[in-house]
Motif scaffolding. Structure first.
Motif, PDB file in Angstrom:
ATOM      1  N   SER A 155      -1.460   9.396  -7.010  1.00 24.58           N
ATOM      2  CA  SER A 155      -2.006   8.636  -5.847  1.00 24.58           C
ATOM      3  C   SER A 155      -3.143   7.962  -6.763  1.00 24.58           C
ATOM      4  O   SER A 155      -3.776   7.876  -7.848  1.00 24.58           O
ATOM      5  CB  SER A 155      -2.404   9.773  -5.033  1.00 24.58           C
TER       6      SER A 155
ATOM      7  N   GLN B 279      10.196   2.230  -3.034  1.00 24.82           N
ATOM      8  CA  GLN B 279       8.931   2.237  -2.573  1.00 24.82           C
ATOM      9  C   GLN B 279       7.855   1.467  -3.501  1.00 24.82           C
ATOM     10  O   GLN B 279       6.943   1.312  -3.123  1.00 24.82           O
ATOM     11  CB  GLN B 279       8.507   3.522  -2.441  1.00 24.82           C
TER      12      GLN B 279
ATOM     13  N   PHE C 168      -3.457   4.840   1.662  1.00 30.89           N
ATOM     14  CA  PHE C 168      -3.560   6.487   1.762  1.00 30.89           C
ATOM     15  C   PHE C 168      -3.980   6.884   0.363  1.00 30.89           C
ATOM     16  O   PHE C 168      -3.144   6.909  -0.442  1.00 30.89           O
ATOM     17  CB  PHE C 168      -2.310   7.054   2.263  1.00 30.89           C
TER      18      PHE C 168
ATOM     19  N   ARG D 212      -3.808  13.478  -6.444  1.00 26.81           N
ATOM     20  CA  ARG D 212      -2.486  14.177  -6.375  1.00 26.81           C
ATOM     21  C   ARG D 212      -1.357  13.534  -7.211  1.00 26.81           C
ATOM     22  O   ARG D 212      -1.472  12.211  -7.523  1.00 26.81           O
ATOM     23  CB  ARG D 212      -1.870  13.846  -4.868  1.00 26.81           C
TER      24      ARG D 212
ATOM     25  N   ASN E 117      -1.462   9.523  -1.321  1.00 21.26           N
ATOM     26  CA  ASN E 117       0.051   9.408  -1.299  1.00 21.26           C
ATOM     27  C   ASN E 117       0.403   8.941  -2.775  1.00 21.26           C
ATOM     28  O   ASN E 117      -0.342   8.293  -3.350  1.00 21.26           O
ATOM     29  CB  ASN E 117       0.365   8.142  -0.402  1.00 21.26           C
ATOM     30  N   TYR E 118       1.758   9.599  -2.998  1.00 22.46           N
ATOM     31  CA  TYR E 118       2.167   9.080  -4.211  1.00 22.46           C
ATOM     32  C   TYR E 118       3.699   9.006  -3.930  1.00 22.46           C
ATOM     33  O   TYR E 118       4.270   9.392  -2.753  1.00 22.46           O
ATOM     34  CB  TYR E 118       2.193  10.078  -5.599  1.00 22.46           C
ATOM     35  N   TYR E 119       4.569   8.289  -4.709  1.00 19.21           N
ATOM     36  CA  TYR E 119       5.825   7.812  -4.050  1.00 19.21           C
ATOM     37  C   TYR E 119       6.863   8.192  -5.549  1.00 19.21           C
ATOM     38  O   TYR E 119       6.710   8.031  -6.572  1.00 19.21           O
ATOM     39  CB  TYR E 119       5.655   6.226  -3.985  1.00 19.21           C
TER      40      TYR E 119
ATOM     41  N   THR F 132      -1.389   1.096  -1.523  1.00 15.02           N
ATOM     42  CA  THR F 132      -1.380   1.859  -0.108  1.00 15.02           C
ATOM     43  C   THR F 132      -2.808   2.132   0.353  1.00 15.02           C
ATOM     44  O   THR F 132      -3.740   2.021  -0.537  1.00 15.02           O
ATOM     45  CB  THR F 132      -0.770   3.112  -0.757  1.00 15.02           C
TER      46      THR F 132
END
Length: 126
Positions: free
Chosen positions: A51, A112, A102, A56, A105-107, A100
């Motif tokens: 993130s 994405q 947020f 995260r 968040n990670y993807y 992002t």
């Protein structure tokens, strides 16, 4: 933002290697970052993501416990420390970025990500 991956090379099985991804032309402080890899004749595979806060992280099943992703937003870089390497880890490693709002968040999926680097080759062989 443009991404430039580096640090690939030849390493013996069981060895370690650290990849770096430098961001040029803008800050990645609000981008989640990821690493993917592609072996010869294989689909591109998710390796790791982090993130933008760095709090995260997520890893592909095949690298959990062996690879560590980290970032330094002040230096605009993301790193991937790879340990206990095996020939199955051979491939071209790509870094990717996704802006992002947020921070946590990670993807996990290629679709994405909006920005990709050129890749760096890692070869694990004796």
């Amino acid at each position: 933002v443009q991404l430039q991956a580096s640090g690939g090379g030849l390493v013996h099985p069981g060895g370690s290697l650290k990849l770096a991804c430098a961001a040029l032309g803008g800050s990645i402080s609000r981008y989640a970052m990821g690493w993917f890899r592609q072996g010869t004749g294989k689909d591109r595979e998710f390796v790791a993501s982090i993130s933008w806060s760095g709090v995260r992280t997520g890893y592909g099943d095949s690298v959990k416990g062996r690879f560590t992703i980290s970032r330094d937003n002040a230096k605009n870089t993301v790193s991937l420390l790879m340990s206990s390497l095996s020939p199955e880890d051979t491939g071209v490693y790509y870094c990717a970025a996704r802006e992002t709002e947020f921070e946590g968040n990670y993807y996990l999926y290629e679709a994405q990500y909006r920005v990709w680097g050129q890749g760096t080759l890692v070869t694990v062989s004796s």
